[in-house]
Design an enzyme around this catalytic site. Sequence first.
Site, PDB file in Angstrom:
ATOM      1  N   TYR A 108     -68.921 -28.414 -68.112  1.00  0.00           N
ATOM      2  CA  TYR A 108     -69.858 -28.687 -67.061  1.00  0.00           C
ATOM      3  C   TYR A 108     -71.244 -28.618 -67.460  1.00  0.00           C
ATOM      4  O   TYR A 108     -71.590 -28.976 -68.562  1.00  0.00           O
ATOM      5  CB  TYR A 108     -69.730 -27.860 -65.686  1.00  0.00           C
ATOM      6  CG  TYR A 108     -70.015 -28.448 -64.507  1.00  0.00           C
ATOM      7  CD1 TYR A 108     -69.504 -29.533 -63.874  1.00  0.00           C
ATOM      8  CD2 TYR A 108     -71.036 -27.845 -63.863  1.00  0.00           C
ATOM      9  CE1 TYR A 108     -69.926 -30.332 -62.947  1.00  0.00           C
ATOM     10  CE2 TYR A 108     -71.678 -28.488 -62.785  1.00  0.00           C
ATOM     11  CZ  TYR A 108     -70.799 -29.725 -62.186  1.00  0.00           C
ATOM     12  OH  TYR A 108     -71.502 -30.336 -61.057  1.00  0.00           O
ATOM     13  N   ARG A 161     -75.945 -40.086 -57.460  1.00  0.00           N
ATOM     14  CA  ARG A 161     -77.046 -38.885 -58.004  1.00  0.00           C
ATOM     15  C   ARG A 161     -76.286 -37.729 -58.942  1.00  0.00           C
ATOM     16  O   ARG A 161     -76.190 -36.691 -58.530  1.00  0.00           O
ATOM     17  CB  ARG A 161     -77.642 -38.368 -56.736  1.00  0.00           C
ATOM     18  CG  ARG A 161     -79.035 -37.620 -56.924  1.00  0.00           C
ATOM     19  CD  ARG A 161     -79.269 -36.554 -55.791  1.00  0.00           C
ATOM     20  NE  ARG A 161     -78.080 -35.611 -55.830  1.00  0.00           N
ATOM     21  CZ  ARG A 161     -78.175 -34.562 -56.771  1.00  0.00           C
ATOM     22  NH1 ARG A 161     -78.860 -34.157 -57.668  1.00  0.00           N
ATOM     23  NH2 ARG A 161     -77.066 -33.391 -56.606  1.00  0.00           N
ATOM     24  N   LYS A 179     -65.842 -30.433 -62.038  1.00  0.00           N
ATOM     25  CA  LYS A 179     -66.042 -29.483 -60.941  1.00  0.00           C
ATOM     26  C   LYS A 179     -64.392 -28.677 -60.875  1.00  0.00           C
ATOM     27  O   LYS A 179     -64.379 -27.457 -60.635  1.00  0.00           O
ATOM     28  CB  LYS A 179     -66.469 -29.846 -59.538  1.00  0.00           C
ATOM     29  CG  LYS A 179     -67.882 -30.270 -59.634  1.00  0.00           C
ATOM     30  CD  LYS A 179     -68.510 -28.838 -59.364  1.00  0.00           C
ATOM     31  CE  LYS A 179     -70.144 -29.253 -58.953  1.00  0.00           C
ATOM     32  NZ  LYS A 179     -70.931 -27.916 -58.252  1.00  0.00           N
ATOM     33  N   GLU A 250     -69.665 -34.360 -53.696  1.00  0.00           N
ATOM     34  CA  GLU A 250     -70.337 -33.972 -54.757  1.00  0.00           C
ATOM     35  C   GLU A 250     -71.332 -34.928 -55.219  1.00  0.00           C
ATOM     36  O   GLU A 250     -70.696 -36.113 -55.505  1.00  0.00           O
ATOM     37  CB  GLU A 250     -69.748 -33.340 -56.232  1.00  0.00           C
ATOM     38  CG  GLU A 250     -70.294 -32.678 -57.114  1.00  0.00           C
ATOM     39  CD  GLU A 250     -70.870 -31.632 -56.770  1.00  0.00           C
ATOM     40  OE1 GLU A 250     -71.984 -31.274 -57.505  1.00  0.00           O
ATOM     41  OE2 GLU A 250     -70.417 -30.835 -56.238  1.00  0.00           O
ATOM     42  N   ASP A 251     -72.593 -34.786 -55.752  1.00  0.00           N
ATOM     43  CA  ASP A 251     -73.478 -35.804 -56.202  1.00  0.00           C
ATOM     44  C   ASP A 251     -73.677 -37.192 -55.565  1.00  0.00           C
ATOM     45  O   ASP A 251     -73.654 -38.251 -56.024  1.00  0.00           O
ATOM     46  CB  ASP A 251     -73.118 -35.840 -57.689  1.00  0.00           C
ATOM     47  CG  ASP A 251     -73.609 -34.729 -58.399  1.00  0.00           C
ATOM     48  OD1 ASP A 251     -74.277 -33.858 -57.859  1.00  0.00           O
ATOM     49  OD2 ASP A 251     -73.298 -34.585 -59.725  1.00  0.00           O
ATOM     50  N   ASP A 273     -71.122 -29.671 -51.666  1.00  0.00           N
ATOM     51  CA  ASP A 273     -71.832 -28.305 -52.633  1.00  0.00           C
ATOM     52  C   ASP A 273     -73.356 -28.458 -53.072  1.00  0.00           C
ATOM     53  O   ASP A 273     -73.996 -27.547 -53.197  1.00  0.00           O
ATOM     54  CB  ASP A 273     -70.802 -28.330 -53.862  1.00  0.00           C
ATOM     55  CG  ASP A 273     -71.123 -27.143 -54.972  1.00  0.00           C
ATOM     56  OD1 ASP A 273     -71.055 -26.115 -54.383  1.00  0.00           O
ATOM     57  OD2 ASP A 273     -71.474 -27.334 -56.048  1.00  0.00           O
ATOM     58  N   ASP A 274     -73.751 -29.434 -53.451  1.00  0.00           N
ATOM     59  CA  ASP A 274     -75.244 -29.800 -53.536  1.00  0.00           C
ATOM     60  C   ASP A 274     -76.003 -29.147 -52.407  1.00  0.00           C
ATOM     61  O   ASP A 274     -77.060 -28.590 -52.807  1.00  0.00           O
ATOM     62  CB  ASP A 274     -75.538 -31.190 -53.784  1.00  0.00           C
ATOM     63  CG  ASP A 274     -74.679 -32.029 -54.697  1.00  0.00           C
ATOM     64  OD1 ASP A 274     -74.860 -31.394 -55.968  1.00  0.00           O
ATOM     65  OD2 ASP A 274     -74.118 -32.886 -54.576  1.00  0.00           O
ATOM     66  N   ASN A 423     -80.839 -29.606 -63.087  1.00  0.00           N
ATOM     67  CA  ASN A 423     -80.079 -29.963 -64.295  1.00  0.00           C
ATOM     68  C   ASN A 423     -79.763 -31.287 -64.408  1.00  0.00           C
ATOM     69  O   ASN A 423     -80.002 -32.116 -63.643  1.00  0.00           O
ATOM     70  CB  ASN A 423     -78.932 -28.854 -64.207  1.00  0.00           C
ATOM     71  CG  ASN A 423     -78.171 -29.043 -62.967  1.00  0.00           C
ATOM     72  OD1 ASN A 423     -77.586 -30.118 -62.592  1.00  0.00           O
ATOM     73  ND2 ASN A 423     -77.682 -27.795 -62.408  1.00  0.00           N
TER      74      ASN A 423
END
Length: 569
Positions: A108, A161, A179, A250-251, A273-274, A423
Site C-alpha cells: 500500500y 483521485r 486496500k 475509495e479515492d 474511507d477517505d 501521501n
Amino acid sequence: MIQTVSPLSSSDAAIEIDLTGYDLINKPMLNKGTAFTEAERDEFRLHGLLPPNVGTLDEQTARRLKVLRAFETDFERYAFLRDLQDTNETLFYTLLVRHLEEMLPLVYTPTVGEGCQRFSEIWRKPRGVFLSYPNQHRIREILADARFDRTRVIVVSDGERILGLGDQGAGGMGIPIGKLSLYTACAGIHPDATLPIQLDVGTNNQDRLADPLYVGWRHERVQGDEYDAFVEEFVAAVSERWPDVLLHWEDFAGANAGRLLERYRDRLCTFNDDIQGTAAAATGTLLSAINVTGVPLTEQRIALLGAGSAGTGIASLLLRAMIDGGLSEAEARRRFYAVDRDGLLVEGMPGITAAQALIVQDRQAVASWTLQKPNEIGLLDVVSNAKPTVLIGVSGQGGAFTEPVVRRMAQHVDRPVIFPLSNPTSRSEATPEQILAWTEGRALIGTGSPFAPVDYDGRTVTIDQTNNSYIFPGVGLGILAASARRVTDTMFMAAGRALADLSPTKADKKGRLLPPVHRLREVSVAVATAVARQAQADGVADSCSPDGLAMRIAANIWEPQYRPYRKRR
C-alpha cells in the site's frame, strides 16, 4: 467446483475439490506450490508439475522473503508481491502477516501510488472486476459470476483521485486490490470474501491516454448525469447481488466522494474511507497526542490545510468530539481554521460546500488580523494570528508546511501537534526531519505515509503513521461480525477512540502515539469490538452478549495456513 469453506471451519478440516493438475495449481487460493504433500500429488496428478522436494509454508515464506529483499527498488518488490498474490494467496498473506511492518509500505502507500501509475505495465492476471462504461448494460451479468458468491466486502474506485497523484484511470484498480489485501492481512477477513472493483469511466490523464500500454477504456472521463446513471446502475446491481455486502468507496474525487456517500449511505451498508476512515485515524492520533500535551480537546485550535472531502471529514468528526466534550456547536466551530486553495474559509466566500460550511470562520472574527497581503489569508497568516495547537495537512501538496509556518507555530505552542497526512511520501506537506528541526524537537508528529525514525539531538524519534490501516480493517471486521445493516458516523468515532485507548502514551508520555504496525491485527480486533458495539447501540445491528460478540469476531478471522485437500467423490 470448490466446496464452500467458511472461516469458521477447523484449520484441520479437509477441503473437498475436484480440480487437478494445472487447474489446481493455477487457483491462487488453493495453490500450495511445493507444499503439496506426496498424497496430494498422487491424488491430484501433480507429479512432474512440481519439483520433487516437499516443502513447508515456513520454508516458502523464507524463500520469498529472501527474493523480495534482493530487489533494488520498492516498485520491483510491489510487482513481485502482486505476482505472488496472483499465484499463491496463502503464501502471500503469510508473508504479509509475519512481516507486516516491512510489507505494508510495499502493498500500500507509498509504493501503491507508483503501482497505479504503472499498472498497465505489470497487469498479468485477472483480479477483481473492471466495470467499464461501454459495458454498463452488462454489469449484472458480470457480477453474477459464481466466483463472486462469497463476496462480503467490496472496495470500489473510479481512479480519479489516487492518493495525491490525481486521475490514474483504470490504473486506480491498484487501490482496491491494495486496500482489500489489508482487510485480510490486518483484520483476517477471508480473501474469498473480498472483491476489488474499478469503475472505468475513462480518464482525463493525457499520459495514460497516450500510453500504448494503457489497459483501460481510452476515452475522456464520463461526467454529469451519465456518470451518475452509471454509478446508480452499479449500486443497484450490487444491492441485488449481495444485499448484505459492505461497500467501501475509495479515492473518488472530492466533487463526487461526499455526495455519493450521502446518496447511498441509507440504501446499503457503505462508507467512504477517505472521508470517514481518515477522520477516525486523525481523531485517534490527536487524542493520543493529548495524553502528552495535557491540553484537552475542547481547548485545541485546529488548522487544516486542505478542505476537500478528507479535510472536512476530519473536521466533522473532531467537531463532534468537541461537542461531546462539552462545547456548544458554535464554540466548537470557532476552533477550526480551514485553508483551501483560496485561503482561509470565511463566511460569504463563494463556492463553499455544505461540508465546509460547518468550519467557516466568522468574517468579523478575522477582520483585525495582521496579514502578509491584504484580503488574502494564507496558512502563515492563520498560524500567526490564530496560534493553532494542531496543524493537519490533507492538501496533496508536497512541502506545503514551510519552515516559516512551522517555526511560527512552534513559537506559540510548547508541544505543537503536526500531521502531514498527504501521501504518497512525495506529497507529504513536510518531512518529520524538517518538522523536528523547525520545532527544536518539540513537535508530536503523525504522517500519512511511513517514514524512517529520525535521529535528533542524540535521540531517535519514531514516526507514527497516521494511516487508515489502523481503522478500516477493524471497521470492516466489526461490521461483518455484528451483521451491521448500515454504517454510522458514531461507529467511526468509536473506532478512533478505540485506537486512542491503545496508545502507548496512556502509560508513558514519552511513548509513541500509536501502537507499532506489527500489532495491527490486535488493533483491528479492538476497533472491530468497539465498532460492533456501537452498531448495536445505534440500532443498526442486533444485540448479543459481549462473549457472543467476541466469538463472532474471532470466527471471522482467517489465518493463512495450508489446509489438507481430498478429492471430491
